[in-house]
Scaffold this active site. Structure first.
Site, PDB file in Angstrom:
ATOM      1  N   TYR A  75      -5.428  12.872 -18.123  1.00  0.00           N
ATOM      2  CA  TYR A  75      -6.144  12.004 -19.029  1.00  0.00           C
ATOM      3  C   TYR A  75      -7.625  12.352 -19.634  1.00  0.00           C
ATOM      4  O   TYR A  75      -8.244  12.952 -18.457  1.00  0.00           O
ATOM      5  CB  TYR A  75      -6.479  10.466 -18.352  1.00  0.00           C
ATOM      6  CG  TYR A  75      -5.186   9.848 -17.936  1.00  0.00           C
ATOM      7  CD1 TYR A  75      -3.793  10.092 -18.268  1.00  0.00           C
ATOM      8  CD2 TYR A  75      -5.388   8.723 -16.780  1.00  0.00           C
ATOM      9  CE1 TYR A  75      -2.653   9.122 -17.598  1.00  0.00           C
ATOM     10  CE2 TYR A  75      -4.203   8.080 -16.493  1.00  0.00           C
ATOM     11  CZ  TYR A  75      -2.834   8.398 -16.855  1.00  0.00           C
ATOM     12  OH  TYR A  75      -2.057   7.867 -16.130  1.00  0.00           O
ATOM     13  N   ASP A  94       0.839  -1.355   0.061  1.00  0.00           N
ATOM     14  CA  ASP A  94      -0.001   0.114   0.126  1.00  0.00           C
ATOM     15  C   ASP A  94       0.956   1.426  -0.002  1.00  0.00           C
ATOM     16  O   ASP A  94       1.935   1.282   0.680  1.00  0.00           O
ATOM     17  CB  ASP A  94      -0.959  -0.082   1.176  1.00  0.00           C
ATOM     18  CG  ASP A  94      -2.121   0.974   1.145  1.00  0.00           C
ATOM     19  OD1 ASP A  94      -1.793   1.945   0.933  1.00  0.00           O
ATOM     20  OD2 ASP A  94      -3.119   0.362   1.081  1.00  0.00           O
ATOM     21  N   SER A 115      -6.043  13.885 -14.293  1.00  0.00           N
ATOM     22  CA  SER A 115      -7.172  13.581 -14.863  1.00  0.00           C
ATOM     23  C   SER A 115      -7.705  15.204 -15.416  1.00  0.00           C
ATOM     24  O   SER A 115      -7.678  16.269 -14.849  1.00  0.00           O
ATOM     25  CB  SER A 115      -8.332  13.315 -13.917  1.00  0.00           C
ATOM     26  OG  SER A 115      -9.497  13.387 -14.430  1.00  0.00           O
ATOM     27  N   TYR A 149     -13.163  13.635  -5.354  1.00  0.00           N
ATOM     28  CA  TYR A 149     -12.121  13.215  -6.295  1.00  0.00           C
ATOM     29  C   TYR A 149     -10.970  14.024  -7.057  1.00  0.00           C
ATOM     30  O   TYR A 149     -10.026  14.086  -7.028  1.00  0.00           O
ATOM     31  CB  TYR A 149     -12.491  11.890  -7.087  1.00  0.00           C
ATOM     32  CG  TYR A 149     -11.878  11.513  -8.324  1.00  0.00           C
ATOM     33  CD1 TYR A 149     -10.683  11.008  -8.059  1.00  0.00           C
ATOM     34  CD2 TYR A 149     -11.875  11.941  -9.574  1.00  0.00           C
ATOM     35  CE1 TYR A 149      -9.937  10.149  -9.196  1.00  0.00           C
ATOM     36  CE2 TYR A 149     -11.184  11.536 -10.744  1.00  0.00           C
ATOM     37  CZ  TYR A 149     -10.137  10.694 -10.153  1.00  0.00           C
ATOM     38  OH  TYR A 149      -9.287  10.228 -11.165  1.00  0.00           O
ATOM     39  N   LYS A 208      -6.835  15.148  -7.060  1.00  0.00           N
ATOM     40  CA  LYS A 208      -5.998  15.294  -8.112  1.00  0.00           C
ATOM     41  C   LYS A 208      -5.508  16.539  -7.995  1.00  0.00           C
ATOM     42  O   LYS A 208      -4.395  16.818  -8.471  1.00  0.00           O
ATOM     43  CB  LYS A 208      -6.806  15.155  -9.505  1.00  0.00           C
ATOM     44  CG  LYS A 208      -7.146  13.573  -9.778  1.00  0.00           C
ATOM     45  CD  LYS A 208      -6.023  12.667  -9.742  1.00  0.00           C
ATOM     46  CE  LYS A 208      -6.471  11.081  -9.998  1.00  0.00           C
ATOM     47  NZ  LYS A 208      -5.353  10.476  -9.923  1.00  0.00           N
TER      48      LYS A 208
HETATM   49  P1  NAD Z   1      -7.678   1.195 -11.343  1.00  0.00           P
HETATM   50  O1  NAD Z   1      -8.705   1.360 -10.113  1.00  0.00           O
HETATM   51  O2  NAD Z   1      -7.926   0.117 -12.349  1.00  0.00           O
HETATM   52  O3  NAD Z   1      -6.259   1.233 -10.847  1.00  0.00           O
HETATM   53  C1  NAD Z   1      -5.725   1.745  -9.783  1.00  0.00           C
HETATM   54  C2  NAD Z   1      -4.825   0.622  -9.123  1.00  0.00           C
HETATM   55  O4  NAD Z   1      -4.198   1.356  -7.989  1.00  0.00           O
HETATM   56  C3  NAD Z   1      -5.831  -0.650  -8.658  1.00  0.00           C
HETATM   57  O5  NAD Z   1      -5.119  -1.578  -9.098  1.00  0.00           O
HETATM   58  C4  NAD Z   1      -5.777  -0.623  -7.151  1.00  0.00           C
HETATM   59  O6  NAD Z   1      -5.976  -1.675  -6.410  1.00  0.00           O
HETATM   60  C5  NAD Z   1      -4.600   0.449  -6.792  1.00  0.00           C
HETATM   61  N1  NAD Z   1      -4.566   1.107  -5.569  1.00  0.00           N
HETATM   62  C6  NAD Z   1      -5.346   1.875  -5.195  1.00  0.00           C
HETATM   63  N2  NAD Z   1      -5.062   2.463  -3.844  1.00  0.00           N
HETATM   64  C7  NAD Z   1      -3.876   1.850  -3.720  1.00  0.00           C
HETATM   65  C8  NAD Z   1      -3.130   1.968  -2.551  1.00  0.00           C
HETATM   66  N3  NAD Z   1      -3.382   2.826  -1.575  1.00  0.00           N
HETATM   67  N4  NAD Z   1      -1.791   1.502  -2.476  1.00  0.00           N
HETATM   68  C9  NAD Z   1      -1.618   0.625  -3.591  1.00  0.00           C
HETATM   69  N5  NAD Z   1      -2.140   0.414  -4.658  1.00  0.00           N
HETATM   70  C10 NAD Z   1      -3.770   0.986  -4.570  1.00  0.00           C
HETATM   71  O7  NAD Z   1      -7.815   2.607 -12.023  1.00  0.00           O
HETATM   72  P2  NAD Z   1      -6.939   3.055 -13.294  1.00  0.00           P
HETATM   73  O8  NAD Z   1      -8.464   3.420 -14.469  1.00  0.00           O
HETATM   74  O9  NAD Z   1      -6.165   2.142 -13.826  1.00  0.00           O
HETATM   75  O10 NAD Z   1      -6.799   4.591 -13.075  1.00  0.00           O
HETATM   76  C11 NAD Z   1      -5.413   4.783 -12.837  1.00  0.00           C
HETATM   77  C12 NAD Z   1      -4.958   6.193 -12.478  1.00  0.00           C
HETATM   78  O11 NAD Z   1      -5.458   6.871 -13.440  1.00  0.00           O
HETATM   79  C13 NAD Z   1      -5.644   6.544 -11.245  1.00  0.00           C
HETATM   80  O12 NAD Z   1      -4.868   7.411 -10.421  1.00  0.00           O
HETATM   81  C14 NAD Z   1      -7.028   7.468 -11.680  1.00  0.00           C
HETATM   82  O13 NAD Z   1      -7.393   8.392 -10.839  1.00  0.00           O
HETATM   83  C15 NAD Z   1      -6.479   7.964 -12.809  1.00  0.00           C
HETATM   84  N6  NAD Z   1      -7.534   8.383 -14.035  1.00  0.00           N
HETATM   85  C16 NAD Z   1      -8.217   7.380 -14.444  1.00  0.00           C
HETATM   86  C17 NAD Z   1      -9.203   7.529 -15.342  1.00  0.00           C
HETATM   87  C18 NAD Z   1     -10.492   6.562 -15.750  1.00  0.00           C
HETATM   88  O14 NAD Z   1     -11.439   7.050 -16.358  1.00  0.00           O
HETATM   89  N7  NAD Z   1      -9.949   5.370 -15.671  1.00  0.00           N
HETATM   90  C19 NAD Z   1      -9.413   8.969 -15.860  1.00  0.00           C
HETATM   91  C20 NAD Z   1      -8.467   9.771 -15.425  1.00  0.00           C
HETATM   92  C21 NAD Z   1      -7.620   9.576 -14.476  1.00  0.00           C
HETATM   93  N1  UFG Z   2     -23.101   8.040 -19.210  1.00  0.00           N
HETATM   94  C1  UFG Z   2     -24.238   7.752 -19.428  1.00  0.00           C
HETATM   95  N2  UFG Z   2     -24.820   6.518 -18.778  1.00  0.00           N
HETATM   96  C2  UFG Z   2     -23.986   5.786 -17.883  1.00  0.00           C
HETATM   97  C3  UFG Z   2     -22.614   6.293 -17.765  1.00  0.00           C
HETATM   98  C4  UFG Z   2     -22.304   7.420 -18.360  1.00  0.00           C
HETATM   99  O1  UFG Z   2     -25.133   8.251 -20.164  1.00  0.00           O
HETATM  100  O2  UFG Z   2     -24.487   4.838 -17.324  1.00  0.00           O
HETATM  101  C5  UFG Z   2     -22.630   9.374 -19.751  1.00  0.00           C
HETATM  102  C6  UFG Z   2     -22.336  10.337 -18.811  1.00  0.00           C
HETATM  103  O3  UFG Z   2     -23.595  11.183 -18.568  1.00  0.00           O
HETATM  104  C7  UFG Z   2     -21.507  11.157 -19.757  1.00  0.00           C
HETATM  105  C8  UFG Z   2     -20.601  10.229 -20.743  1.00  0.00           C
HETATM  106  O4  UFG Z   2     -21.493   9.032 -20.495  1.00  0.00           O
HETATM  107  O5  UFG Z   2     -21.784  12.197 -20.800  1.00  0.00           O
HETATM  108  C9  UFG Z   2     -19.047   9.784 -20.191  1.00  0.00           C
HETATM  109  O6  UFG Z   2     -19.576   9.308 -18.596  1.00  0.00           O
HETATM  110  P1  UFG Z   2     -18.315   8.488 -17.637  1.00  0.00           P
HETATM  111  O7  UFG Z   2     -18.930   8.215 -16.503  1.00  0.00           O
HETATM  112  O8  UFG Z   2     -17.939   7.425 -18.565  1.00  0.00           O
HETATM  113  O9  UFG Z   2     -17.145   9.471 -17.710  1.00  0.00           O
HETATM  114  P2  UFG Z   2     -16.908  11.099 -17.290  1.00  0.00           P
HETATM  115  O10 UFG Z   2     -16.573  11.842 -18.383  1.00  0.00           O
HETATM  116  O11 UFG Z   2     -18.133  11.326 -16.442  1.00  0.00           O
HETATM  117  O12 UFG Z   2     -15.945  10.988 -16.060  1.00  0.00           O
HETATM  118  C10 UFG Z   2     -14.678  10.093 -16.502  1.00  0.00           C
HETATM  119  C11 UFG Z   2     -13.867   9.682 -15.191  1.00  0.00           C
HETATM  120  C12 UFG Z   2     -13.693  10.724 -14.399  1.00  0.00           C
HETATM  121  C13 UFG Z   2     -12.490  11.622 -15.001  1.00  0.00           C
HETATM  122  C14 UFG Z   2     -13.169  12.100 -16.362  1.00  0.00           C
HETATM  123  C15 UFG Z   2     -12.391  12.951 -17.199  1.00  0.00           C
HETATM  124  O13 UFG Z   2     -14.901   8.854 -14.441  1.00  0.00           O
HETATM  125  O14 UFG Z   2     -12.817  10.252 -13.167  1.00  0.00           O
HETATM  126  O15 UFG Z   2     -13.670  11.202 -17.063  1.00  0.00           O
HETATM  127  O16 UFG Z   2     -11.141  12.362 -17.485  1.00  0.00           O
HETATM  128  F1  UFG Z   2     -12.433  12.777 -14.262  1.00  0.00           F
END
Ligand code: NAD
Ligand code: UFG
Length: 337
Positions: free
Chosen positions: A176, A58, A124, A148, A152
């Site tokens: 991202y 962790d 993000s 959240y 960030k």
């Molecule tokens: P994910 O949950 O699949 O991966 C995160 C990993 O971190 C998991 O394997 C989890 O077990 C591990 N983890 C969480 N807390 C931990 C801790 N305290 N110690 C050690 N391990 C820990 O998520 P992801 O989609 O791969 O996202 C990776 C990163 O990208 C995250 O920081 C997330 O906020 C960021 N991000 C993701 C998205 C998205 O839409 N997926 C968008 C923007 C930013």
């Molecule tokens: N949406 C639906 N139905 C669903 C889920 C989503 O209509 O069941 C719509 C949402 O309203 C939005 C679009 O699909 O218009 C995308 O929604 P997501 O939840 O897939 O993604 P977001 O853009 O809301 O957010 C994601 C991540 C955030 C991140 C953001 C920008 O969840 O953590 O992208 O990177 F911050």
């Protein structure tokens, strides 16, 4: 190089592990598996022929981090570990501050003690808050609308302060947009626990019959078809962006750099659903539902800075995103049976 991936067993981390191994790097994943399974190493090995080293731990545990730096000659860290569900962060803010902010501070302290000063951080597009203009470039004002996003933003500020305090750091903040899709093998992808919050995994589960129907949140936005528009980016392209960022900070004079990782293209919810149906030959039943609280009408990146400075550009289109997401879902459904 030997790269430490915190959260390396997760969705984006596992794709980055594949890209790094394929580029000839050694990978150590450090993950507490709160949202992943350690056996992802098997799938990564199946794809690349080399397994990453998996360490269960962790990031809030400083001693465990120190041990990783003592055991491996780490050259750089990519910090994926964290909690990422917006709704959950509203219900459980302290867990988010503890994991994402305090955990990152622990990691940075351990890096400093070990003399490792190259870091790529998963930020993000959420740090842009409600867009004041589009496309979003890296200078767009930042704000947060939920805990959240605030974590960030706080980490971005923490990294800025760290870079100002010691010019030897080389930090890449990667913002991202909406990562979707899966590796072409179908072996790794996004497999959230419980009912997915995000659009793409919800769509694949409706298509496979694991969920009945998609709710499209809002059809009265000021967008071409009234549904929300986002910048979906293929996770394999996103992973490649990390390699480009690592390479760039190795020869960068700035202590801290920020790059958007997006495609620059906006797609609506209905675009994604219809493309999914056409590419995969499947129906995705949906109904229109009220807007989801906190959602914006449209959000997409300016990818110009990443193209100019990283020489990186997303290659894969929406059809490849939805096709690979479905291939992964099919295999995952078979595996889980
Ligand atoms: P994910 O949950 O699949 O991966 C995160 C990993 O971190 C998991 O394997 C989890 O077990 C591990 N983890 C969480 N807390 C931990 C801790 N305290 N110690 C050690 N391990 C820990 O998520 P992801 O989609 O791969 O996202 C990776 C990163 O990208 C995250 O920081 C997330 O906020 C960021 N991000 C993701 C998205 C998205 O839409 N997926 C968008 C923007 C930013
Ligand atoms: N949406 C639906 N139905 C669903 C889920 C989503 O209509 O069941 C719509 C949402 O309203 C939005 C679009 O699909 O218009 C995308 O929604 P997501 O939840 O897939 O993604 P977001 O853009 O809301 O957010 C994601 C991540 C955030 C991140 C953001 C920008 O969840 O953590 O992208 O990177 F911050």
């Amino acid at each position: 190089m030997t790269i430490l991936l915190t959260g390396g067993a997760g969705y984006i981390g596992s794709h980055a592990a594949v890209a790094l191994i394929e580029a000839g790097h050694a990978v150590v994943c450090f993950d507490n598996h709160c949202n992943s399974k350690p056996d992802v190493a098997v799938q990564v090995e199946q794809i690349t022929g080399n397994a990453p080293i998996m360490v269960t731990g962790d990031i809030r545990n400083r001693a465990a981090l120190d041990q990783v730096f003592a055991d491996h000659a780490i050259d750089a860290v990519i910090h994926f570990a964290g909690l990422k569900a917006v709704g959950e962060s509203v219900a459980l803010p302290l867990e988010y501050y503890e994991n994402n902010v305090w955990g990152t501070a622990c990691l940075l302290q351990a890096m400093k003690a070990a003399g490792v000063r190259k870091l790529v951080f998963s930020s993000s597009a959420t740090v842009y808050g409600a867009p004041q203009y589009l496309p979003l470039d890296e200078t767009h004002p930042r704000s947060a609308t939920n805990p959240y996003g605030r974590t960030k933003l706080i980490v971005e500020h923490m990294l800025e302060d760290l870079a100002a305090s010691d010019p030897d750091w080389r930090i890449a903040v990667l913002r991202y947009f909406n990562p979707v899709g899966a590796h072409a093998s179908g072996l790794i992808g996004e497999d959230p626990n419980g009912i997915p919050n995000n659009l793409m995994p919800y769509v694949t589960r409706v298509a496979s019959g694991r969920l009945d129907q998609l709710s499209v949140f809002g059809n009265d936005y000021d967008t071409p078809d009234g549904t929300g528009v986002r910048d979906y980016i293929h996770v394999v392209d996103l992973a490649a962006g990390h390699l480009a960022a690592l390479d760039r900070i190795g020869r960068e004079s700035r202590a801290l750099s920020v790059w958007n990782l997006g495609t620059g293209n906006g797609h609506s919810v209905l675009d994604l659903v219809r493309t999914f149906e056409a590419v995969n030959g499947l129906a995705v039943p949906y109904r229109f539902a009220p807007r989801r609280a906190g959602d914006v009408a449209a959000c997409y990146a300016s990818p110009d800075l990443a193209r100019e400075e990283l020489g990186w550009e997303a290659q894969r289109d929406l059809a490849q995103m939805v096709g690979s997401a479905w291939s992964f879902e099919k295999l995952a459904t078979t595996r889980n049976r």
